[in-house]
Design a protein around this motif. Structure first.
Motif, PDB file in Angstrom:
ATOM      1  N   LYS A  86      11.408 -53.569 -67.970  1.00 53.85           N
ATOM      2  CA  LYS A  86      12.628 -54.336 -67.714  1.00 53.85           C
ATOM      3  C   LYS A  86      13.146 -54.207 -66.675  1.00 53.85           C
ATOM      4  O   LYS A  86      13.695 -55.221 -65.884  1.00 53.85           O
ATOM      5  CB  LYS A  86      13.785 -53.925 -69.082  1.00 53.85           C
ATOM      6  CG  LYS A  86      13.166 -54.320 -70.326  1.00 53.85           C
ATOM      7  CD  LYS A  86      14.403 -54.374 -71.560  1.00 53.85           C
ATOM      8  CE  LYS A  86      14.237 -52.595 -71.810  1.00 53.85           C
ATOM      9  NZ  LYS A  86      15.235 -52.279 -72.993  1.00 53.85           N
ATOM     10  N   ILE A  99      17.163 -60.468 -70.211  1.00 51.70           N
ATOM     11  CA  ILE A  99      16.542 -59.290 -70.778  1.00 51.70           C
ATOM     12  C   ILE A  99      17.958 -58.557 -71.556  1.00 51.70           C
ATOM     13  O   ILE A  99      18.051 -58.035 -72.856  1.00 51.70           O
ATOM     14  CB  ILE A  99      16.319 -58.129 -69.690  1.00 51.70           C
ATOM     15  CG1 ILE A  99      14.570 -58.538 -69.689  1.00 51.70           C
ATOM     16  CG2 ILE A  99      16.168 -56.852 -70.252  1.00 51.70           C
ATOM     17  CD1 ILE A  99      14.150 -58.229 -68.384  1.00 51.70           C
ATOM     18  N   GLU A 103      16.862 -57.186 -75.144  1.00 53.61           N
ATOM     19  CA  GLU A 103      16.394 -56.114 -74.568  1.00 53.61           C
ATOM     20  C   GLU A 103      15.778 -55.114 -75.641  1.00 53.61           C
ATOM     21  O   GLU A 103      15.150 -54.095 -75.064  1.00 53.61           O
ATOM     22  CB  GLU A 103      17.474 -55.108 -73.854  1.00 53.61           C
ATOM     23  CG  GLU A 103      18.724 -54.636 -74.751  1.00 53.61           C
ATOM     24  CD  GLU A 103      19.798 -53.906 -73.994  1.00 53.61           C
ATOM     25  OE1 GLU A 103      19.798 -53.756 -72.748  1.00 53.61           O
ATOM     26  OE2 GLU A 103      21.051 -53.670 -74.708  1.00 53.61           O
ATOM     27  N   TYR A 277      11.018 -62.416 -73.531  1.00 55.49           N
ATOM     28  CA  TYR A 277      12.560 -62.360 -72.888  1.00 55.49           C
ATOM     29  C   TYR A 277      12.986 -63.794 -72.943  1.00 55.49           C
ATOM     30  O   TYR A 277      13.970 -64.208 -73.318  1.00 55.49           O
ATOM     31  CB  TYR A 277      12.688 -61.452 -71.908  1.00 55.49           C
ATOM     32  CG  TYR A 277      12.386 -60.122 -72.159  1.00 55.49           C
ATOM     33  CD1 TYR A 277      12.907 -59.110 -73.140  1.00 55.49           C
ATOM     34  CD2 TYR A 277      11.345 -59.507 -71.046  1.00 55.49           C
ATOM     35  CE1 TYR A 277      12.818 -57.880 -73.352  1.00 55.49           C
ATOM     36  CE2 TYR A 277      11.220 -58.117 -71.191  1.00 55.49           C
ATOM     37  CZ  TYR A 277      11.829 -57.248 -72.258  1.00 55.49           C
ATOM     38  OH  TYR A 277      11.393 -56.067 -72.503  1.00 55.49           O
ATOM     39  N   TYR A 281      15.739 -65.739 -75.215  1.00 57.17           N
ATOM     40  CA  TYR A 281      16.977 -66.191 -74.342  1.00 57.17           C
ATOM     41  C   TYR A 281      17.336 -67.438 -74.699  1.00 57.17           C
ATOM     42  O   TYR A 281      18.340 -67.886 -74.919  1.00 57.17           O
ATOM     43  CB  TYR A 281      16.669 -65.926 -73.080  1.00 57.17           C
ATOM     44  CG  TYR A 281      17.875 -66.150 -72.113  1.00 57.17           C
ATOM     45  CD1 TYR A 281      19.027 -65.785 -72.227  1.00 57.17           C
ATOM     46  CD2 TYR A 281      17.709 -67.116 -71.043  1.00 57.17           C
ATOM     47  CE1 TYR A 281      20.121 -66.237 -71.240  1.00 57.17           C
ATOM     48  CE2 TYR A 281      18.697 -67.473 -70.226  1.00 57.17           C
ATOM     49  CZ  TYR A 281      19.735 -66.966 -70.252  1.00 57.17           C
ATOM     50  OH  TYR A 281      20.778 -67.232 -69.395  1.00 57.17           O
TER      51      TYR A 281
END
Length: 291
Positions: A86, A99, A103, A277, A281
């Motif tokens: 990350k 992220i 996460e 990610y 998202y």
């Protein structure tokens, strides 16, 4: 550092980091985990029916056995340093924001044969329909497992699925993909296709081998590579990733193949993590109306 302990109903992984079960199970990589009203997930992995419960950094595996701790360590990819991944990907400002919304995503190490069949079913399909078809195939052809007073079913191996007819698979909800499944299962069962050999190849060569199979296009091949063959430089491009990539990085008329290549070139050996990610998202936070 995480550690495994036994508790009255199974095992618990204490002090995990960078791990959220909802984000991990709902980021498009798996189809056998279902959320209950209490936020726990019940599902089947490699013939093991369990319930996964998260209490902050502790992951309870109800029905799990302490002798299986190395299996779960591998399945949940616990040895990998996601903090470092990350940190590296956050150098990109779009990914930094993505992220923050996902996460706790980890890429699961899933069964290759199950993932091949599941992602053939996924082509031009919605996740609820994919899950239903995979469940129906497991119910019809898989081994029965008793857990929590209910019947669950392991995903069948090639031996169990080799005699499945097109009409039977259609009845499971696979639609036009049923002949592709029959053809691919037959090739795997007869040894004409060796998934372990494909896994041993580099990502580009493995991709070329997979797309030779009926029902496996570039995106499905990349999903198989990423979610079951540990090819973390694969970059599957579905409708959500296409939207987010065109919105933030590329022109609207760029082809899927160019998006795929751009993602691989930009994020290199971490492309698969970046894809997860971005997918989460785009789907969970931004939503289709944002693009």
């Amino acid at each position: 550092m995480y550690k495994f302990q036994e508790y009255s109903e199974g095992i618990v992984i204490r002090d995990t980091e960078d791990f959220d079960i909802k984000q991990t199970f709902d980021c498009g990589q798996c189809f056998r985990w279902n959320e209950d009203n209490d936020g726990s997930y019940v599902g089947v992995a490699y013939g093991r029916a369990v319930r996964i419960i998260q209490d902050r950094n502790d992951i309870y595996i109800k029905g799990g056995k302490i002798e299986d701790k190395y299996f779960w360590e591998d399945y949940f990819d616990l040895k990998r340093d996601y903090k470092n991944i990350k940190k590296e990907l956050s150098k990109d400002k779009i990914l930094k924001e993505a992220i923050q919304y996902g996460e706790g995503i980890r890429i699961l190490n899933q069964d290759m044969f199950e993932i091949v069949v599941s992602f053939i079913i996924s082509a031009n399909n919605r996740i609820p329909m994919i899950k239903r078809a995979v469940e129906n195939i497991s119910r019809r052809y898989g081994e029965e497992i008793e857990f929590e007073g209910r019947k669950f079913y392991a995903f069948p191996n090639a031996e169990r699925l080799k005699d499945a007819k097109v009409e039977e698979l259609e009845a499971c909800g696979t639609g036009f993909r049923a002949p592709y499944i029959v053809d691919t299962v037959s090739k795997i069962y007869k040894g004409e296709v060796d998934l372990n050999h494909i896994k041993s190849l580099n990502t580009d060569d493995a991709h070329k081998e997979l797309i030779k199979l009926k029902g496996i296009g570039p995106k499905v091949a990349d999903c198989i590579l990423l979610f079951s063959m540990q090819k973390y430089d694969a970059f599957p491009v579905d409708v959500w990733v296409k939207r987010v990539m065109q919105h933030f990085y590329l022109a609207p008329d760029v082809s899927l193949n160019k998006i795929r290549q751009f993602g691989r070139d930009k994020f290199k050996e971490l492309a698969g993590f970046a894809q997860q990610y971005l997918f989460y998202y785009a789907r969970e936070f931004k939503g289709k109306d944002a693009f």
